[in-house]
Motif scaffolding. Structure first.
Motif, PDB file in Angstrom:
ATOM      1  N   LEU A   1       0.804  -1.210   0.000  1.00 22.15           N
ATOM      2  CA  LEU A   1       0.000   0.000   0.000  1.00 22.15           C
ATOM      3  C   LEU A   1       0.841   1.265   0.000  1.00 22.15           C
ATOM      4  CD1 LEU A   1      -2.791  -0.798   2.596  1.00 22.15           C
ATOM      5  CD2 LEU A   1      -3.037  -0.634   0.137  1.00 22.15           C
ATOM      6  N   LEU A   2       1.960   1.255   0.713  1.00 20.12           N
ATOM      7  CA  LEU A   2       2.619   2.497   1.056  1.00 20.12           C
ATOM      8  C   LEU A   2       3.790   2.860   0.161  1.00 20.12           C
ATOM      9  CD1 LEU A   2       2.643   2.061   4.925  1.00 20.12           C
ATOM     10  CD2 LEU A   2       0.863   2.994   3.464  1.00 20.12           C
ATOM     11  N   CYS A   3       4.357   1.917  -0.534  1.00 21.17           N
ATOM     12  CA  CYS A   3       5.548   2.215  -1.312  1.00 21.17           C
ATOM     13  C   CYS A   3       5.172   2.655  -2.721  1.00 21.17           C
ATOM     14  CB  CYS A   3       6.462   0.996  -1.387  1.00 21.17           C
ATOM     15  SG  CYS A   3       8.023   1.354  -2.189  1.00 21.17           S
ATOM     16  N   PHE A   4       5.780   3.702  -3.188  1.00 21.09           N
ATOM     17  CA  PHE A   4       5.437   4.225  -4.503  1.00 21.09           C
ATOM     18  C   PHE A   4       6.473   3.850  -5.552  1.00 21.09           C
ATOM     19  CE2 PHE A   4       2.045   6.495  -2.694  1.00 21.09           C
ATOM     20  CZ  PHE A   4       2.468   6.987  -1.473  1.00 21.09           C
ATOM     21  N   VAL A   5       7.436   2.996  -5.165  1.00 21.79           N
ATOM     22  CA  VAL A   5       8.473   2.613  -6.111  1.00 21.79           C
ATOM     23  C   VAL A   5       8.555   1.104  -6.262  1.00 21.79           C
ATOM     24  CG1 VAL A   5       9.867   4.677  -5.775  1.00 21.79           C
ATOM     25  CG2 VAL A   5      10.211   2.735  -4.265  1.00 21.79           C
TER      26      VAL A   5
ATOM     27  N   ALA B   1       4.622  10.510   3.970  1.00 21.78           N
ATOM     28  CA  ALA B   1       3.878   9.957   5.098  1.00 21.78           C
ATOM     29  C   ALA B   1       2.466   9.608   4.635  1.00 21.78           C
ATOM     30  CB  ALA B   1       3.812  10.976   6.241  1.00 21.78           C
ATOM     31  N   VAL B   2       1.945   8.489   5.111  1.00 26.96           N
ATOM     32  CA  VAL B   2       0.627   8.041   4.673  1.00 26.96           C
ATOM     33  C   VAL B   2       0.106   6.966   5.617  1.00 26.96           C
ATOM     34  CG1 VAL B   2       1.491   6.215   3.161  1.00 26.96           C
ATOM     35  CG2 VAL B   2      -0.702   7.299   2.626  1.00 26.96           C
ATOM     36  N   VAL B   3      -1.205   6.873   5.730  1.00 25.95           N
ATOM     37  CA  VAL B   3      -1.866   5.803   6.467  1.00 25.95           C
ATOM     38  C   VAL B   3      -2.769   5.070   5.481  1.00 25.95           C
ATOM     39  CG1 VAL B   3      -3.452   5.195   8.331  1.00 25.95           C
ATOM     40  CG2 VAL B   3      -1.832   7.074   8.644  1.00 25.95           C
ATOM     41  N   GLY B   4      -2.677   3.740   5.435  1.00 26.96           N
ATOM     42  CA  GLY B   4      -3.473   2.950   4.503  1.00 26.96           C
ATOM     43  C   GLY B   4      -4.261   1.874   5.207  1.00 26.96           C
ATOM     44  N   ILE B   5      -5.404   1.518   4.629  1.00 26.13           N
ATOM     45  CA  ILE B   5      -6.233   0.431   5.155  1.00 26.13           C
ATOM     46  C   ILE B   5      -6.416  -0.600   4.051  1.00 26.13           C
ATOM     47  CG2 ILE B   5      -8.438  -0.233   6.171  1.00 26.13           C
ATOM     48  CD1 ILE B   5      -8.798   2.586   7.141  1.00 26.13           C
ATOM     49  N   LEU B   6      -6.152  -1.852   4.383  1.00 29.36           N
ATOM     50  CA  LEU B   6      -6.326  -2.960   3.443  1.00 29.36           C
ATOM     51  C   LEU B   6      -7.467  -3.843   3.908  1.00 29.36           C
ATOM     52  CD1 LEU B   6      -5.436  -4.892   1.129  1.00 29.36           C
ATOM     53  CD2 LEU B   6      -3.839  -5.921   2.760  1.00 29.36           C
TER      54      LEU B   6
ATOM     55  N   PRO C   1     -12.180  -0.284  -3.399  1.00 30.14           N
ATOM     56  CA  PRO C   1     -12.250  -0.077  -1.949  1.00 30.14           C
ATOM     57  C   PRO C   1     -11.356  -0.995  -1.120  1.00 30.14           C
ATOM     58  CG  PRO C   1     -14.191  -1.267  -2.751  1.00 30.14           C
ATOM     59  CD  PRO C   1     -13.434  -0.821  -3.957  1.00 30.14           C
ATOM     60  N   ARG C   2     -10.659  -1.934  -1.731  1.00 29.26           N
ATOM     61  CA  ARG C   2      -9.753  -2.782  -0.949  1.00 29.26           C
ATOM     62  C   ARG C   2      -8.605  -1.970  -0.380  1.00 29.26           C
ATOM     63  NH1 ARG C   2      -8.136  -8.789  -2.298  1.00 29.26           N
ATOM     64  NH2 ARG C   2      -7.825  -8.620  -0.040  1.00 29.26           N
ATOM     65  N   TYR C   3      -8.225  -0.875  -1.044  1.00 27.89           N
ATOM     66  CA  TYR C   3      -7.097  -0.068  -0.620  1.00 27.89           C
ATOM     67  C   TYR C   3      -7.538   1.373  -0.413  1.00 27.89           C
ATOM     68  CZ  TYR C   3      -4.639  -4.038  -2.700  1.00 27.89           C
ATOM     69  OH  TYR C   3      -4.218  -5.286  -3.023  1.00 27.89           O
ATOM     70  N   LEU C   4      -7.360   1.885   0.787  1.00 31.88           N
ATOM     71  CA  LEU C   4      -7.657   3.284   1.084  1.00 31.88           C
ATOM     72  C   LEU C   4      -6.395   3.921   1.650  1.00 31.88           C
ATOM     73  CD1 LEU C   4     -11.152   2.853   2.805  1.00 31.88           C
ATOM     74  CD2 LEU C   4     -10.691   3.413   0.409  1.00 31.88           C
ATOM     75  N   LYS C   5      -6.008   5.081   1.130  1.00 35.15           N
ATOM     76  CA  LYS C   5      -4.804   5.774   1.602  1.00 35.15           C
ATOM     77  C   LYS C   5      -5.174   7.195   1.998  1.00 35.15           C
ATOM     78  CE  LYS C   5      -2.470   4.948  -2.194  1.00 35.15           C
ATOM     79  NZ  LYS C   5      -1.358   4.904  -3.173  1.00 35.15           N
ATOM     80  N   HIS C   6      -4.599   7.655   3.128  1.00 31.76           N
ATOM     81  CA  HIS C   6      -4.948   8.969   3.648  1.00 31.76           C
ATOM     82  C   HIS C   6      -3.703   9.693   4.141  1.00 31.76           C
ATOM     83  CE1 HIS C   6      -9.192   7.786   3.633  1.00 31.76           C
ATOM     84  NE2 HIS C   6      -8.805   6.658   4.204  1.00 31.76           N
ATOM     85  N   CYS C   7      -3.689  11.018   3.930  1.00 28.32           N
ATOM     86  CA  CYS C   7      -2.698  11.906   4.528  1.00 28.32           C
ATOM     87  C   CYS C   7      -3.147  13.334   4.294  1.00 28.32           C
ATOM     88  CB  CYS C   7      -1.294  11.677   3.959  1.00 28.32           C
ATOM     89  SG  CYS C   7      -1.074  12.215   2.245  1.00 28.32           S
TER      90      CYS C   7
END
Length: 324
Positions: free
Chosen positions: A9-13, A100-105, A126-132
């Motif tokens: 969820l959190l890595c963009f690379v 920085a980010v918070v994700g829900i799986l 909706p399986r992946y939600l990311k917030h910041c």
């Protein structure tokens, strides 16, 4: 436990979070013996989480505050087999700076593989939600199964969020993770075209007590069904399912991780059978799964018992994974 700076969820690379937990560690977290009074107190008290990888099987209010470490961390949530996880953010102060980010799986992740399988539940939406930053979570997240994962990376000191976790009866139970090494579980497609699975993080011995899979949905007298030989104990091998393109069956898989493509289908069955618990299947693999595949043309139901398979209980009929 090992964590990296990236995750699904959190890595963009393109990196993957490596959660180095074991079955024994997860079992130590699991406590099904809490009484109602204890659970009420947990919903009021706020618990500060200090470990990078946590597992919670009880309702409560949990607070995470960053110390400035460059780590991707996770809170694994799991309830009873027929439970649904609800996550509500009570506080949220996570700036988007430094990624920085918070994700829900909706599910769990282990070494890049997720459960429920992408092949059954999909990988997008909706399986992946990311917030910041200003993109703060405003609604309550509800899982499709009995598990969820809150992943986060908070590299900026002082970043914080607080969540309230609760568990309720799932109106449509389908996929579940069993944390206890033994018990009983039921899977049903409710007549829908969906695949449902129960996953265990232990080597297991399975025995089906009841099975009604791929039988005509037309209501019949129970005595009539039991007396029909072709329905009473119809079994499908892996080969026959592939050849006949049978679309309704239950299979037992085993493998080293959650990844369905790396799990070997050791056994498959379909038809109608009752009280067949005397026949069992033993799977000596790090992860085991009972998966019900359904076309939507039948009301499929299966009830099975499972128990931990100890190494001294292995027999010549035990299915063993190539590498545990």
């Amino acid at each position: 436990m090992v964590a990296s700076s990236c995750s699904l969820l959190l890595c963009f690379v393109g990196g993957i979070l490596q959660y180095g937990y074991s079955s024994a560690v997860l079992l130590n977290f699991y406590n099904p013996e809490r009484n109602a009074a204890d659970l009420d107190k947990l919903l009021v008290l706020k618990e500060a989480l200090t470990e990078c990888v946590e597992m919670k099987s009880e309702p409560g209010v949990y607070k995470v505050t960053s110390t400035g470490e460059q780590l991707a961390c996770g809170i694994f949530l799991v309830g009873a087999l027929d439970a649904q996880v609800a996550i509500e953010f009570l506080e949220f102060d996570v700036d988007c700076k430094d990624d920085a980010v918070v994700g829900i799986l909706d599910g769990w992740e282990q070494n890049g593989a997720i459960f429920p399988p992408v092949e059954d539940l999909g990988a997008d939406g909706p399986r992946y939600l990311k917030h910041c930053g200003s993109d703060q979570p405003k609604s309550i997240f509800r899982s499709s199964g009995n598990m969820a994962l809150v992943q986060y990376r908070l590299p900026y000191p002082g970043s914080t969020f607080t969540i309230r976790v609760s568990y309720s009866k799932n109106p449509r139970p389908c996929n579940a993770i069993v944390v206890s090494p033994e018990g009983k579980a039921a899977i049903s497609n409710r007549g829908l075209a969906e695949n449902c699975s129960v996953l265990s993080i232990y080597p297991q011995r399975f025995a089906f007590e009841y099975m009604d899979i791929g039988v005509s949905p037309v209501l019949k007298n129970l005595k009539e069904i039991i007396m029909e030989p072709e329905l009473r104990s119809a079994k499908c091998s892996i080969k026959s399912i592939a050849v006949s393109e049978k679309r309704d069956y239950v299979e037992i898989r085993g493998g080293p991780s959650f990844d369905l493509t790396h799990m070997v289908p050791f056994k498959a069955q379909c038809g109608f059978s009752l009280n067949t618990a005397k026949e069992s299947t033993s799977i000596m693999c790090g992860t085991t799964m009972v998966r019900l595949v359904s076309s939507g043309q039948y009301y499929n139901n299966v009830l099975f018992v499972h128990e931990l398979l100890e190494e001294d209980k292995i027999d010549p009929d035990t299915f063993i994974c190539a590498a545990l």
